[in-house]
Design a protein around this motif. Sequence first.
Motif, mmCIF file in Angstrom:
data_model
loop_
_atom_site.group_PDB
_atom_site.id
_atom_site.type_symbol
_atom_site.label_atom_id
_atom_site.label_comp_id
_atom_site.label_asym_id
_atom_site.label_seq_id
_atom_site.Cartn_x
_atom_site.Cartn_y
_atom_site.Cartn_z
ATOM 1 N N GLN A 97 0.826 -1.210 0.000
ATOM 2 C CA GLN A 97 0.000 0.000 0.000
ATOM 3 C C GLN A 97 0.860 1.260 0.000
ATOM 4 N N GLU A 98 2.000 1.178 0.649
ATOM 5 C CA GLU A 98 2.916 2.324 0.688
ATOM 6 C C GLU A 98 3.432 2.649 -0.712
ATOM 7 N N ILE A 99 3.725 1.606 -1.489
ATOM 8 C CA ILE A 99 4.174 1.815 -2.875
ATOM 9 C C ILE A 99 3.050 2.430 -3.699
ATOM 10 N N LEU A 100 1.815 1.906 -3.551
ATOM 11 C CA LEU A 100 0.682 2.414 -4.322
ATOM 12 C C LEU A 100 0.339 3.850 -3.939
ATOM 13 N N ALA A 101 0.672 4.224 -2.702
ATOM 14 C CA ALA A 101 0.364 5.589 -2.255
ATOM 15 C C ALA A 101 1.132 6.624 -3.060
ATOM 16 N N GLY A 102 2.260 6.224 -3.634
ATOM 17 C CA GLY A 102 3.054 7.152 -4.434
ATOM 18 C C GLY A 102 2.590 7.254 -5.865
ATOM 19 N N VAL A 103 1.513 6.548 -6.217
ATOM 20 C CA VAL A 103 0.977 6.560 -7.574
ATOM 21 C C VAL A 103 -0.325 7.358 -7.568
ATOM 22 N N PRO A 104 -0.510 8.268 -8.521
ATOM 23 C CA PRO A 104 -1.770 9.010 -8.587
ATOM 24 C C PRO A 104 -2.962 8.059 -8.626
ATOM 25 N N PRO A 105 -4.055 8.396 -7.934
ATOM 26 C CA PRO A 105 -5.220 7.493 -7.837
ATOM 27 C C PRO A 105 -5.729 7.007 -9.182
ATOM 28 N N GLU A 106 -5.725 7.897 -10.188
ATOM 29 C CA GLU A 106 -6.273 7.489 -11.491
ATOM 30 C C GLU A 106 -5.397 6.475 -12.232
ATOM 31 N N LEU A 107 -4.122 6.306 -11.750
ATOM 32 C CA LEU A 107 -3.206 5.369 -12.413
ATOM 33 C C LEU A 107 -3.014 4.065 -11.628
ATOM 34 N N VAL A 159 4.239 4.611 -12.890
ATOM 35 C CA VAL A 159 3.545 3.313 -12.835
ATOM 36 C C VAL A 159 4.542 2.172 -13.052
ATOM 37 N N ALA A 160 5.439 2.356 -14.025
ATOM 38 C CA ALA A 160 6.440 1.312 -14.304
ATOM 39 C C ALA A 160 7.318 1.073 -13.076
ATOM 40 N N ASP A 161 7.707 2.160 -12.388
ATOM 41 C CA ASP A 161 8.530 2.032 -11.183
ATOM 42 C C ASP A 161 7.766 1.305 -10.075
ATOM 43 N N ALA A 162 6.493 1.665 -9.909
ATOM 44 C CA ALA A 162 5.671 1.022 -8.873
ATOM 45 C C ALA A 162 5.478 -0.465 -9.181
ATOM 46 N N ARG A 163 5.208 -0.780 -10.435
ATOM 47 C CA ARG A 163 5.019 -2.187 -10.821
ATOM 48 C C ARG A 163 6.282 -3.000 -10.542
ATOM 49 N N GLU A 164 7.436 -2.432 -10.831
ATOM 50 C CA GLU A 164 8.698 -3.132 -10.604
ATOM 51 C C GLU A 164 8.930 -3.374 -9.113
ATOM 52 N N ARG A 165 8.632 -2.346 -8.285
ATOM 53 C CA ARG A 165 8.823 -2.491 -6.845
ATOM 54 C C ARG A 165 7.843 -3.504 -6.260
ATOM 55 N N ILE A 166 6.585 -3.512 -6.746
ATOM 56 C CA ILE A 166 5.588 -4.480 -6.258
ATOM 57 C C ILE A 166 5.978 -5.902 -6.666
ATOM 58 N N LEU A 167 6.497 -6.023 -7.893
ATOM 59 C CA LEU A 167 6.946 -7.342 -8.354
ATOM 60 C C LEU A 167 8.060 -7.876 -7.453
ATOM 61 N N ALA A 168 9.021 -7.021 -7.091
ATOM 62 C CA ALA A 168 10.103 -7.419 -6.197
ATOM 63 C C ALA A 168 9.557 -7.783 -4.822
ATOM 64 N N LEU A 169 8.540 -7.028 -4.374
ATOM 65 C CA LEU A 169 7.935 -7.314 -3.070
ATOM 66 C C LEU A 169 7.189 -8.644 -3.093
ATOM 67 N N ASP A 170 6.465 -8.895 -4.194
ATOM 68 C CA ASP A 170 5.767 -10.183 -4.334
ATOM 69 C C ASP A 170 6.758 -11.344 -4.314
ATOM 70 N N HIS A 171 7.880 -11.151 -4.990
ATOM 71 C CA HIS A 171 8.910 -12.186 -5.010
ATOM 72 C C HIS A 171 9.451 -12.431 -3.596
ATOM 73 N N GLU A 172 9.686 -11.361 -2.870
ATOM 74 C CA GLU A 172 10.185 -11.494 -1.496
ATOM 75 C C GLU A 172 9.160 -12.203 -0.614
ATOM 76 N N GLU A 173 7.879 -11.900 -0.822
ATOM 77 C CA GLU A 173 6.822 -12.530 -0.030
ATOM 78 C C GLU A 173 6.741 -14.030 -0.321
ATOM 79 N N ALA A 174 6.810 -14.384 -1.621
ATOM 80 C CA ALA A 174 6.763 -15.803 -1.999
ATOM 81 C C ALA A 174 7.951 -16.562 -1.419
ATOM 82 N N GLN A 175 9.126 -15.929 -1.464
ATOM 83 C CA GLN A 175 10.323 -16.568 -0.914
ATOM 84 C C GLN A 175 10.217 -16.718 0.602
ATOM 85 N N THR A 176 9.693 -15.720 1.254
ATOM 86 C CA THR A 176 9.545 -15.780 2.714
ATOM 87 C C THR A 176 8.561 -16.864 3.114
ATOM 88 N N ALA A 177 7.439 -16.947 2.388
ATOM 89 C CA ALA A 177 6.446 -17.985 2.681
ATOM 90 C C ALA A 177 7.042 -19.378 2.496
#
Length: 745
Positions: free
Chosen positions: A564-574, A592-610
Amino acid sequence: MNNGNEQYLIALAGNPNCGKTTLFNAVTGARQHVGNYPGITVEKKEGFYQLNGSRLRLVDLPGTYSLTAYSLEELVARDFLVQERPEVVLNIVDACNLERNLYLTVQLLELGIPVVLVLNMVDAAESRGIEIDVEELSRRLQLPVVPTVARTGRGKDDLLSTAARMASEKRGWAPLHISYGPDIDPALDEMEKEIARLSFLTEALPSRWTALKYLEADEQVIAKGRETHPELSSRLEAIAARLTDHLQKTLESYPEAIIADHRYGFIAALLKGGVVTEKNKSDRLYLSDQIDRVLTNRLLGPVSMMLILYMVYQFTFNYSALPVQLVESAFSMLGNRMDALLPEGLIKSLIVSGIIDGVGGVIGFVPLILFMFFAIAFLEDTGYLARVAYMLDRVFRTFGLHGSSVMAFIISGGIAGGCAVPGVMATRTLRSSRERLATLLTAPFMNCGAKIPVFAMLIAAFFPKNRASMMFLLTLLSWMAALFLAKLIRITILKGPSTPFLLELPPYRLPTFKGLLIHTWERTWQYVQKAGTIILAISILFWALMTFPGLSEKKKVRFEEARQEILAGVPPELREMTARGAPEGQTIPAVVADARERILALDHEEAQTALKDSFAGRIGTAMESVSRWSGFDWRTNVALLSGFAAKEIIISTLGTAYSLGKVETGDDLSLSERLSNDPLWNPLKAFAVIVFIMLYAPCFATITCIIKESGAWKWGVFSMVFNTSVAFLIAVLVYQGGRWLGLGT
């Protein structure tokens, strides 16, 4: 001839390398199935053939030289003949070696079983100038004699018609009566009268045949006799002991040797008078002898063997590459399709990661296994593998093993693609208990068919330009490790001298394509069945271990807050574009491209942690304090742990681990590609893993077999502890030595 609804049991018996199985395959083709005799691990082949309304049930008995039950194959063949009482026995004999092959025929006739003598390979006999008067031989033996060439099918129809006719007649056959000379005949007659008078074992065996078994000191018959009638058995044993003592004093021989001499004398007389004539008999070398001058030469033989082995790997990898790629692509497409269709949840994870990515990784190597089994079947059927055993006998004796140990090593995967279970069982032919134990403990070091797919996957990932060379090197390493460790065992816990080795070299033969296909399909289908049963079950088990208990609520909240912190830096309409991507034809803004890349890295970290927090992850992580010396991370530890059940499961476990630990990006990378892209993997680690898999504890099935064959739990435990300790030590030396040389970067 019959009422059209009869079924007849027909057994095929003969010496090894007489063409028996080739004939069986020619008759039954795909109408056969392979299993084991009840309670025994010797292979059993059965097939069926329809002839004029009659159904012939054919059983291919293990190849055996006699019925005196010195080996398990002889015991199985004899028990089947005595207990099942087939209507007819097709006794296949090599027309080029008729005198030696007829020794089994004589014993079959003494047992009183209806026999059709099958003169196989008459074409080879004719090429050697050997002529056999079939009609005269039939008259002298008082049984049908049918010439055949199993490889081409010549004589097959005549043989089956003769067998069906004999089976339908159901007439009794009197056992053959041979004189065994003035020393043995009186004792034999005395024993026969006692046996007949008390109907001792006569429900299954002729009286004279039972008496012969007592004189030949047949342990199985004597044990059964003691159980049935202890008093009479003692009298028979006393007569046999008295005769043995007499022969020792007068002829310095034993009853079984005298009996064998008279049987061969009977055969020699049988073949005299023009029954067998040999034209142009000279010292000329036949084709097999000419080939052996090169292939078994002291210098050229080993070089040829290495070249042939290398060609096997070149054939396997070059021709299986495209089929393997197609199968892997099919499973990747299936995984992606199911990933798109199924809703998020455990069911989707089980199907995609547990089943498709797990079992698919193993099934993907079926084409490679098929090509390798085809090449090995060709070497077997030509007679070349017997030459390998002959050449390696001298080497094996140097390391304290027996020449027969060679076949156990080859069966276990010494050329590639075998299995340690039948390899361990093949040690039954060794008479020395020390050599037998040393062989069954070291045979599992061979590269069995279960290890080959794992090696192939790792080689494809890290040594793609040298696949055949790497597999050739691994084969040499497995032989060297097995021999040196056998020597270590023989000079420490199993001290003792080596015993001599005798081996018959069959003539070279050109295999039939049909026979090769049958042999290849049998072994490949066993591999596929294993993947569909055992590997599927264990893949699901390890998926569960790598899925549960899942992330704690605290960690879930932490990852969601970061998202949510990453998405907060993206304008609501995007923000919707951040989650779903840009519509077709529209450019994604930089934010948007920067946010998508950071979320992808976070998802990867979450999957690895699980994955790391799962039961399997915790076990693997706990092992890292030791395994890091060999370069193994926790996921590798989990995969190797699963390999204790079956080595193929290493692939499915790694496939599941890397499937659960990846982020869904729409890629269809194979496991090899995922490993090659992983920063924790490199060629040095891959080679250390390969060496460890090659040498560590055998699978559970092999351990069970070692315990059964050795008769003691301690040897099964020893195999697990010793093999794993050696494997880890060598893997550490490889990894640490490579790092010291700067190879791990």
